[in-house]
Design an enzyme around this catalytic site. Structure first.
Site, mmCIF file in Angstrom:
data_model
loop_
_atom_site.group_PDB
_atom_site.id
_atom_site.type_symbol
_atom_site.label_atom_id
_atom_site.label_comp_id
_atom_site.label_asym_id
_atom_site.label_seq_id
_atom_site.Cartn_x
_atom_site.Cartn_y
_atom_site.Cartn_z
ATOM 1 N N PRO A 226 0.809 -1.238 0.000
ATOM 2 C CA PRO A 226 0.000 0.000 0.000
ATOM 3 C C PRO A 226 0.837 1.280 0.000
ATOM 4 C CG PRO A 226 -0.880 -1.587 1.567
ATOM 5 C CD PRO A 226 0.424 -2.152 1.091
ATOM 6 N N GLU B 251 16.150 11.374 -18.870
ATOM 7 C CA GLU B 251 17.198 10.498 -19.358
ATOM 8 C C GLU B 251 16.671 9.075 -19.485
ATOM 9 O OE1 GLU B 251 21.660 9.731 -17.710
ATOM 10 O OE2 GLU B 251 20.623 11.445 -16.846
#
Lengths: 153, 153
Positions: free
Chosen positions: A94, A125
């Site tokens: 979670p 990148e």
């Protein structure tokens, strides 16, 4: 894939998701792409994990399978056309994403075409790393768990 | 688990799902439970697939993992306490549920306690079948795909 994208709620194959009366956990996909003997990572240029490397990935759209979502996201985020090799696992802690609970299906893939290029807006990148190098980097999200799971396989 | 249940949108662990600006595919879990050398199926008493046998399962709730959801649903739908053995696969054909697109994470489990009993309202029967017997039954949803995947493992 960033939350600011796909705001149109694009529906693939004209299939809508089942309607539930309670909140659901969105499904994401992560592509661990083998390319020229190395693995593709993208450097995030947005929050969360801005500046950190992660595996290319994003959210599944209703009407597509997680495999198709993985192939789509791999292309969008790395520029590469990929083929799925196998399911690595399901990652659904979670707290894996600070924005809220998501479940990610991670697939091992290999490149079959395309050209490496970063996705404008979301990553600055796109870079190749050896498996050895990846183990030394602090990855974003819970992507180090994916690396661990991959080693076990 | 039926759509009429969990209308409160119960949150486990107080974690909310990530908020997206497009529809998401809800996550379900299916429990393939080994119990006394056989496999547990429940007979659906509601649509869809009313009268057909299926594996116990239901929808994941934000804040719990798919493994925890599987253990919870196994208990709710079969009366058995289970332990997860392994991930079988991810089943996410957009047409797997006539109510709408869902993604299911299927786990192989074994019973470690509890007592077999059907869930009131959703199933009329909970029954044990041998793997051989299961192959002859027309299962609801795409559960025959889960059986096939299990054979490959």
């Amino acid at each position: 894939m960033d939350c600011a994208r796909n705001q149109s709620g694009e529906m693939k194959d004209k299939v809508k998701p089942i309607k539930l009366f309670w909140p659901t956990v969105p499904v994401a996909v992560d592509a661990i792409i083998l390319h020229r003997g190395k693995i593709v990572l993208t450097k995030r240029s947005i929050k969360p994990y801005k500046g950190q490397f992660v595996f290319p990935g994003g959210f599944m759209v209703p009407g597509e399978t997680s495999k198709k979502a993985c192939i789509r996201e791999a292309k969008e985020e790395s520029g590469l056309d990929v083929k799925i090799i196998k399911l690595i696992g399901v990652f659904d802690d979670p707290h894996r994403d600070p924005r809220g609970h998501t479940l990610s299906v991670a697939y091992l893939c290999k490149s079959v075409g395309g050209k490496l290029k970063p996705q404008e807006g979301e990553s600055s990148e796109v870079k190749l790393f050896s498996p050895k190098e990846i183990k030394k980097i602090k990855l974003g999200f819970d992507h180090e768990q994916i690396v661990k799971e991959l080693e076990l396989a």
